[in-house]
Design an enzyme around this catalytic site. Sequence first.
Site, PDB file in Angstrom:
ATOM      1  N   ARG A  55      34.975  40.431  19.066  1.00 28.71           N
ATOM      2  CA  ARG A  55      35.994  41.202  18.330  1.00 28.71           C
ATOM      3  C   ARG A  55      35.561  42.638  18.026  1.00 28.71           C
ATOM      4  NH1 ARG A  55      36.165  36.152  15.929  1.00 28.71           N
ATOM      5  NH2 ARG A  55      34.333  35.896  17.222  1.00 28.71           N
ATOM      6  N   THR A  56      34.287  42.853  17.682  1.00 31.59           N
ATOM      7  CA  THR A  56      33.875  44.220  17.338  1.00 31.59           C
ATOM      8  C   THR A  56      33.945  45.115  18.574  1.00 31.59           C
ATOM      9  OG1 THR A  56      32.419  43.312  15.651  1.00 31.59           O
ATOM     10  CG2 THR A  56      32.058  45.600  16.251  1.00 31.59           C
ATOM     11  N   LYS A  83      15.521  45.975  32.579  1.00 30.53           N
ATOM     12  CA  LYS A  83      14.345  46.391  33.363  1.00 30.53           C
ATOM     13  C   LYS A  83      13.282  47.006  32.469  1.00 30.53           C
ATOM     14  CE  LYS A  83      17.116  47.424  37.471  1.00 30.53           C
ATOM     15  NZ  LYS A  83      17.614  48.521  38.343  1.00 30.53           N
ATOM     16  N   ARG A 105      25.733  48.605  19.180  1.00 26.70           N
ATOM     17  CA  ARG A 105      25.270  47.363  18.535  1.00 26.70           C
ATOM     18  C   ARG A 105      23.892  47.031  19.087  1.00 26.70           C
ATOM     19  NH1 ARG A 105      28.343  41.832  17.358  1.00 26.70           N
ATOM     20  NH2 ARG A 105      29.045  43.186  15.687  1.00 26.70           N
ATOM     21  N   HIS A 133      26.718  46.742   8.946  1.00 29.08           N
ATOM     22  CA  HIS A 133      27.865  46.610   9.849  1.00 29.08           C
ATOM     23  C   HIS A 133      29.035  47.291   9.137  1.00 29.08           C
ATOM     24  CE1 HIS A 133      30.488  45.221  12.854  1.00 29.08           C
ATOM     25  NE2 HIS A 133      30.228  43.934  12.871  1.00 29.08           N
TER      26      HIS A 133
HETATM   27  C1  NCD Z   1      29.276  39.413  12.760  1.00 32.50           C
HETATM   28  C2  NCD Z   1      28.171  40.256  13.334  1.00 32.50           C
HETATM   29  O1  NCD Z   1      28.010  40.336  14.546  1.00 32.50           O
HETATM   30  O2  NCD Z   1      27.484  40.814  12.515  1.00 32.50           O
HETATM   31  N1  NCD Z   1      30.453  39.354  13.450  1.00 32.50           N
HETATM   32  C3  NCD Z   1      31.238  40.447  13.664  1.00 32.50           C
HETATM   33  O3  NCD Z   1      30.781  41.513  14.000  1.00 32.50           O
HETATM   34  N2  NCD Z   1      32.567  40.309  13.495  1.00 32.50           N
HETATM   35  C4  NCD Z   1      28.800  38.163  12.113  1.00 32.50           C
HETATM   36  C5  NCD Z   1      28.106  37.102  12.932  1.00 32.50           C
HETATM   37  O4  NCD Z   1      27.653  37.323  14.043  1.00 32.50           O
HETATM   38  O5  NCD Z   1      27.985  35.997  12.399  1.00 32.50           O
END
Ligand code: NCD
Length: 301
Positions: A55-56, A83, A105, A133
Amino acid sequence: MDATARSFLSITDLSADDIVRILDRAETIAADPCSYAGTLAGRLVLSVFLEPSTRTAVSFEIAAGNLGARVISIRGSGSSIEKGESLKDTMLTLSAYQPDAVVLRHKENGAAAFAASCSKLPVLNAGDGTHQHPTQALLDLYTIRQALGRIDGVQVAIVGDILHSRVARSLTQALTMVGAHVCLVAPPTLLPARIGDAFGCDVSTDIAAIRDADIVYTLRIQNERFGPYTGLVPSVAEYHARWGISETRLRPGQLVMHPGPVNRGVEITEELVDSPRSLILRQVANGIPVRMSCFCDLLSD
Ligand code: NCD
C-alpha cells in the site's frame, strides 16, 4: 515541513500547524483531485522500496502520478543492491538522473536521513527500520479526523508490537502534537522501556487498557525484525488469545485501525477486519490524497 531541508524524514520535521495544513489540503484534493493534476508536471519522482511494501509504494506512486509527475520504481530485488551496492552509491547513482525527489523505504533506522545527506535530493521517508513512517502517521490522522470529525481530545490505544513499530512511533508523536491522547498497550516483551516518558503518552501491559479508547489501533507482530531475540511472543495462538483484538474485547462505538499488512486471526480477528468498526480500507484509500498533499508541500513552487 522544513523548507530548508526539503526532505520529509520524520513527523518531528512538522509543527502542529504543518500537520493541519497537510490534512486540510488532502481534504481539498480528495474533493477535487483534478484541480491538482498538473502540480508536478515535468517532474521526476523515483520510488525506491528496498523493503517489501504494497500500500505505501502503490499509493506514493499513484499520488505522484496524479500530480502529473513521471514515476520510476526501483525495488531491492533486481537492483544493484543485490550485487552489494551501498545506499550511498545507490543515491549518488540515482542523483545523476536528476530526479526531483526520492521516496525511500529501507530496513535501517536513519536510512532516509543518511540518503538525504549523501545525495542532496529531497527524500520522502516511506519507512526506515523501526524509526519513522511519517506519511503513515498523517494518513492515520486524516482517517481519524474523517471518521470522528476531530483529533483533539481523541483517545487512541495502539496495541501490539510497539518495540519494532515505526508506525507506532511516528503516529504517537503526531497524535500528541495535535492534542490526542495515546496509550501504548503491549506485552512487556514488546514494549520498549521508558517509551511513555520519551513520547509523552501512557503505556500499559494490560489489554483492558483499551477500554477508554475511541480508536483501537492494532499492529502486526514484525517477526522479520526480531533478529536473534526469539521468544518475545510465546506462540501465535497464545498471543491471539491474550492480545488479539476481537468484537468481544470492544465496547459499542469503538473503531478499529491497522496500518496493514494484517495477519488475520493473530493481532485482530478475521471478522473484525471486515466489520463496520474497521477503518482499515479507508486508511488505504486515504494514502493517496495525503501523499499528494505531502508532495505538494515538498515540491510545488
Ligand atoms: C507498516 C510498515 O511497513 O511500517 N505498513 C505500512 O507501511 N502500511 C507496518 C507493518 O509492516 O507491519
